[in-house]
Scaffold this motif. Structure first.
Motif, PDB file in Angstrom:
ATOM      1  N   VAL A 194       0.871  -1.179   0.000  1.00  0.00           N
ATOM      2  CA  VAL A 194       0.000   0.000   0.000  1.00  0.00           C
ATOM      3  C   VAL A 194       0.901   1.220   0.000  1.00  0.00           C
ATOM      4  O   VAL A 194       1.858   1.279   0.776  1.00  0.00           O
ATOM      5  N   LYS A 195       0.615   2.188  -0.830  1.00  0.00           N
ATOM      6  CA  LYS A 195       1.357   3.441  -0.821  1.00  0.00           C
ATOM      7  C   LYS A 195       0.382   4.601  -0.674  1.00  0.00           C
ATOM      8  O   LYS A 195      -0.737   4.554  -1.184  1.00  0.00           O
ATOM      9  N   TYR A 196       0.817   5.625   0.045  1.00  0.00           N
ATOM     10  CA  TYR A 196      -0.018   6.814   0.199  1.00  0.00           C
ATOM     11  C   TYR A 196       0.798   8.052  -0.127  1.00  0.00           C
ATOM     12  O   TYR A 196       2.025   8.059  -0.002  1.00  0.00           O
ATOM     13  N   THR A 197       0.097   9.081  -0.537  1.00  0.00           N
ATOM     14  CA  THR A 197       0.706  10.383  -0.773  1.00  0.00           C
ATOM     15  C   THR A 197      -0.174  11.449  -0.139  1.00  0.00           C
ATOM     16  O   THR A 197      -1.400  11.430  -0.296  1.00  0.00           O
ATOM     17  N   TYR A 198       0.483  12.356   0.573  1.00  0.00           N
ATOM     18  CA  TYR A 198      -0.193  13.458   1.262  1.00  0.00           C
ATOM     19  C   TYR A 198       0.406  14.754   0.737  1.00  0.00           C
ATOM     20  O   TYR A 198       1.622  14.846   0.543  1.00  0.00           O
ATOM     21  N   SER A 199      -0.429  15.738   0.500  1.00  0.00           N
ATOM     22  CA  SER A 199       0.063  17.038   0.039  1.00  0.00           C
ATOM     23  C   SER A 199      -0.547  18.146   0.880  1.00  0.00           C
ATOM     24  O   SER A 199      -1.774  18.187   1.059  1.00  0.00           O
ATOM     25  N   LEU A 200       0.306  19.019   1.365  1.00  0.00           N
ATOM     26  CA  LEU A 200      -0.161  20.208   2.078  1.00  0.00           C
ATOM     27  C   LEU A 200       0.025  21.404   1.163  1.00  0.00           C
ATOM     28  O   LEU A 200       1.159  21.803   0.867  1.00  0.00           O
ATOM     29  N   PRO A 201      -1.074  21.990   0.673  1.00  0.00           N
ATOM     30  CA  PRO A 201      -0.946  23.144  -0.221  1.00  0.00           C
ATOM     31  C   PRO A 201      -0.483  24.371   0.543  1.00  0.00           C
ATOM     32  O   PRO A 201      -0.655  24.476   1.771  1.00  0.00           O
ATOM     33  N   THR A 202       0.057  25.292  -0.191  1.00  0.00           N
ATOM     34  CA  THR A 202       0.604  26.477   0.448  1.00  0.00           C
ATOM     35  C   THR A 202      -0.473  27.326   1.117  1.00  0.00           C
ATOM     36  O   THR A 202      -0.180  28.123   2.005  1.00  0.00           O
ATOM     37  N   THR A 203      -1.733  27.161   0.697  1.00  0.00           N
ATOM     38  CA  THR A 203      -2.820  27.944   1.286  1.00  0.00           C
ATOM     39  C   THR A 203      -3.384  27.320   2.557  1.00  0.00           C
ATOM     40  O   THR A 203      -4.263  27.905   3.201  1.00  0.00           O
ATOM     41  N   ALA A 204      -2.891  26.153   2.953  1.00  0.00           N
ATOM     42  CA  ALA A 204      -3.384  25.470   4.155  1.00  0.00           C
ATOM     43  C   ALA A 204      -2.344  25.581   5.266  1.00  0.00           C
ATOM     44  O   ALA A 204      -1.379  26.340   5.165  1.00  0.00           O
ATOM     45  N   GLY A 205      -2.536  24.812   6.315  1.00  0.00           N
ATOM     46  CA  GLY A 205      -1.550  24.757   7.378  1.00  0.00           C
ATOM     47  C   GLY A 205      -1.498  26.012   8.225  1.00  0.00           C
ATOM     48  O   GLY A 205      -2.408  26.854   8.220  1.00  0.00           O
ATOM     49  N   THR A 206      -0.412  26.122   8.968  1.00  0.00           N
ATOM     50  CA  THR A 206      -0.147  27.233   9.874  1.00  0.00           C
ATOM     51  C   THR A 206       1.313  27.625   9.694  1.00  0.00           C
ATOM     52  O   THR A 206       2.132  26.770   9.361  1.00  0.00           O
ATOM     53  N   THR A 207       1.624  28.838   9.889  1.00  0.00           N
ATOM     54  CA  THR A 207       3.020  29.254   9.830  1.00  0.00           C
ATOM     55  C   THR A 207       3.725  28.730  11.071  1.00  0.00           C
ATOM     56  O   THR A 207       3.513  29.222  12.187  1.00  0.00           O
ATOM     57  N   THR A 208       4.540  27.713  10.884  1.00  0.00           N
ATOM     58  CA  THR A 208       5.161  27.030  12.012  1.00  0.00           C
ATOM     59  C   THR A 208       6.249  26.102  11.496  1.00  0.00           C
ATOM     60  O   THR A 208       6.594  26.146  10.309  1.00  0.00           O
ATOM     61  N   THR A 209       6.780  25.256  12.361  1.00  0.00           N
ATOM     62  CA  THR A 209       7.726  24.213  11.975  1.00  0.00           C
ATOM     63  C   THR A 209       7.102  22.865  12.275  1.00  0.00           C
ATOM     64  O   THR A 209       6.765  22.567  13.423  1.00  0.00           O
ATOM     65  N   TYR A 210       6.943  22.048  11.253  1.00  0.00           N
ATOM     66  CA  TYR A 210       6.334  20.741  11.414  1.00  0.00           C
ATOM     67  C   TYR A 210       7.393  19.689  11.707  1.00  0.00           C
ATOM     68  O   TYR A 210       8.472  19.678  11.098  1.00  0.00           O
ATOM     69  N   ARG A 211       7.062  18.766  12.612  1.00  0.00           N
ATOM     70  CA  ARG A 211       8.015  17.734  13.048  1.00  0.00           C
ATOM     71  C   ARG A 211       7.393  16.348  13.161  1.00  0.00           C
ATOM     72  O   ARG A 211       8.100  15.379  13.453  1.00  0.00           O
ATOM     73  N   GLU A 212       6.089  16.239  12.992  1.00  0.00           N
ATOM     74  CA  GLU A 212       5.449  14.941  13.109  1.00  0.00           C
ATOM     75  C   GLU A 212       4.337  14.835  12.078  1.00  0.00           C
ATOM     76  O   GLU A 212       3.786  15.852  11.608  1.00  0.00           O
ATOM     77  N   PHE A 213       3.999  13.571  11.748  1.00  0.00           N
ATOM     78  CA  PHE A 213       3.010  13.333  10.697  1.00  0.00           C
ATOM     79  C   PHE A 213       2.321  12.010  11.003  1.00  0.00           C
ATOM     80  O   PHE A 213       2.943  11.072  11.526  1.00  0.00           O
ATOM     81  N   LYS A 214       1.023  11.940  10.673  1.00  0.00           N
ATOM     82  CA  LYS A 214       0.333  10.677  10.854  1.00  0.00           C
ATOM     83  C   LYS A 214      -0.588  10.412   9.677  1.00  0.00           C
ATOM     84  O   LYS A 214      -1.011  11.332   8.966  1.00  0.00           O
ATOM     85  N   VAL A 215      -0.894   9.129   9.467  1.00  0.00           N
ATOM     86  CA  VAL A 215      -1.949   8.722   8.539  1.00  0.00           C
ATOM     87  C   VAL A 215      -3.000   7.974   9.355  1.00  0.00           C
ATOM     88  O   VAL A 215      -2.678   7.261  10.309  1.00  0.00           O
ATOM     89  N   TYR A 216      -4.267   8.146   8.974  1.00  0.00           N
ATOM     90  CA  TYR A 216      -5.314   7.571   9.804  1.00  0.00           C
ATOM     91  C   TYR A 216      -6.586   7.310   9.028  1.00  0.00           C
ATOM     92  O   TYR A 216      -6.763   7.762   7.895  1.00  0.00           O
ATOM     93  N   ASP A 217      -7.443   6.552   9.678  1.00  0.00           N
ATOM     94  CA  ASP A 217      -8.789   6.268   9.200  1.00  0.00           C
ATOM     95  C   ASP A 217      -9.708   7.296   9.845  1.00  0.00           C
ATOM     96  O   ASP A 217      -9.961   7.232  11.048  1.00  0.00           O
ATOM     97  N   ASN A 218     -10.190   8.220   9.065  1.00  0.00           N
ATOM     98  CA  ASN A 218     -10.938   9.334   9.629  1.00  0.00           C
ATOM     99  C   ASN A 218     -12.283   8.886  10.200  1.00  0.00           C
ATOM    100  O   ASN A 218     -12.656   9.291  11.295  1.00  0.00           O
ATOM    101  N   SER A 219     -12.992   8.039   9.502  1.00  0.00           N
ATOM    102  CA  SER A 219     -14.336   7.672   9.968  1.00  0.00           C
ATOM    103  C   SER A 219     -14.286   6.847  11.242  1.00  0.00           C
ATOM    104  O   SER A 219     -15.161   6.942  12.094  1.00  0.00           O
ATOM    105  N   ALA A 220     -13.254   6.045  11.381  1.00  0.00           N
ATOM    106  CA  ALA A 220     -13.133   5.208  12.574  1.00  0.00           C
ATOM    107  C   ALA A 220     -12.268   5.856  13.652  1.00  0.00           C
ATOM    108  O   ALA A 220     -12.139   5.319  14.754  1.00  0.00           O
ATOM    109  N   SER A 221     -11.668   6.996  13.327  1.00  0.00           N
ATOM    110  CA  SER A 221     -10.734   7.664  14.245  1.00  0.00           C
ATOM    111  C   SER A 221      -9.635   6.711  14.715  1.00  0.00           C
ATOM    112  O   SER A 221      -9.330   6.627  15.910  1.00  0.00           O
ATOM    113  N   VAL A 222      -9.049   5.983  13.786  1.00  0.00           N
ATOM    114  CA  VAL A 222      -7.967   5.044  14.098  1.00  0.00           C
ATOM    115  C   VAL A 222      -6.706   5.510  13.389  1.00  0.00           C
ATOM    116  O   VAL A 222      -6.689   5.690  12.171  1.00  0.00           O
TER     117      VAL A 222
END
Lengths: 116, 208
Positions: free
Chosen positions: A57-85
């Protein structure tokens, strides 16, 4: 003997479940007991693009420049949104990001299912 | 993700105890088979790209600069413009372990590989005097000090690792932990071989 057909069925279970990615700012090393990012940024929730190949299984995540917060990111997760897992959490040396700046972030990863 | 134990199968021994007779035992078969399923986390790669401020800038919907008239010259328009190329900024291997099952070419260094990166038969297939080389398989702020390469090998390909992004390659022996003479924060692997040499199921465990 676990058959490839069965391994790919497990692969499909994962690929059908994970659908979101999110960034955060904490750098504490992950443990399998984690249930969320330590310091999540709700402005970074994005849909994953999920693909499958043989036993993978492969996944790709993209954060567009218009999203997010002005900060420094150091962690990332992938999850099942409907099950909150949450399926995976990683930490990395920080990457700065500016909302409405000039940069986009792309994160790719995945899982390989095999018989031991 | 841990391992999942599935399909545990047992047959019970059948013992007959007949009144008035010597007890007899019949072993129908004792099988205790535990098949373990493992889920490996393949490396996570973080790439970034930037939009140029001048020149052929892309139109970015909702952006206060790239969607606004009169700020960037020439004016970005919908459907035109280009981003700068992606650059790899981080590569993270959970548990400091890199797995390469050759299901895709995600970590293939195309410019330095003339061996066959075979995603149909899931292996590196060397021709005479050919090379297979990876992109960064770990790239973060930490220094890589040691690494152990394991793989399914056919023939006698030569194996190398670099901790400094390919500037210095160090010969390694399969299944033997290698201590880098030249350390760095950008780990890559390379194999050289001849016809008949193959590499499959590659794993690299490293310390930082």
């Amino acid at each position: 003997m676990i058959l490839i057909e069965g391994l790919n069925d497990i692969r499909d279970e994962i690929s059908n479940n994970i659908d979101k990615g999110q960034l955060g700012t904490d750098s504490t090393a992950p443990t399998e007991a984690d249930t969320d990012l330590n310091t999540a940024d709700a402005n970074t929730i994005q849909d994953l693009t999920v693909t499958t190949t043989d036993k993978q299984v492969k996944y790709t995540y993209s954060l567009p420049t218009t999203a997010g917060t002005t900060t420094t990111y150091r962690e990332f997760k992938v999850y099942d949104n409907s099950a909150s897992v949450d399926y995976q959490r990683i930490v990395f040396t920080g990457r700065s990001f500016t909302t409405n700046g000039t940069k986009e972030i792309e994160i790719s990863g995945g899982f390989f299912i095999r018989q031991s | 993700m841990g391992s999942i134990i599935k399909d545990i199968q047992e047959d019970k021994v059948a013992i007959k105890d007949q009144i008035g007779s010597q007890p007899s035992t019949t072993v129908d078969g004792i099988w205790g088979a535990i098949d373990t399923i493992v889920i490996d986390e393949i490396p996570i790669r973080i790439r970034e790209r930037t939009a140029p401020i001048t020149g052929n800038a892309p139109f970015i919907v909702g952006h206060p600069t790239y969607a606004k008239v009169g700020i960037i010259d020439p004016q970005p328009t919908v459907g035109t413009g280009n981003w700068n190329s992606y650059t790899v900024e981080r590569v993270i291997c959970p548990k400091n372990t890199y797995y390469e099952y050759f299901r895709d070419t995600r970590f293939k260094d195309t410019g330095n590989t003339d061996a066959t990166w075979d995603t149909t038969n899931f292996k590196i297939d060397f021709g005479n005097s050919t090379t297979a080389q990876s992109l960064s398989i770990f790239y973060n702020s930490q220094t890589v000090y040691t690494a152990k390469l394991t793989a399914t090998i056919t023939g006698t390909p030569s194996l190398f690792l670099s901790a400094d992004g390919g500037s210095n390659w160090e010969s390694v022996t399969k299944d033997v932990t290698h201590t880098f003479s030249t350390t760095g924060n950008d780990l890559r692997w390379k194999g050289t071989g001849d016809s008949g040499d193959e590499i499959a199921n590659l794993k690299i465990e490293f310390t930082i």
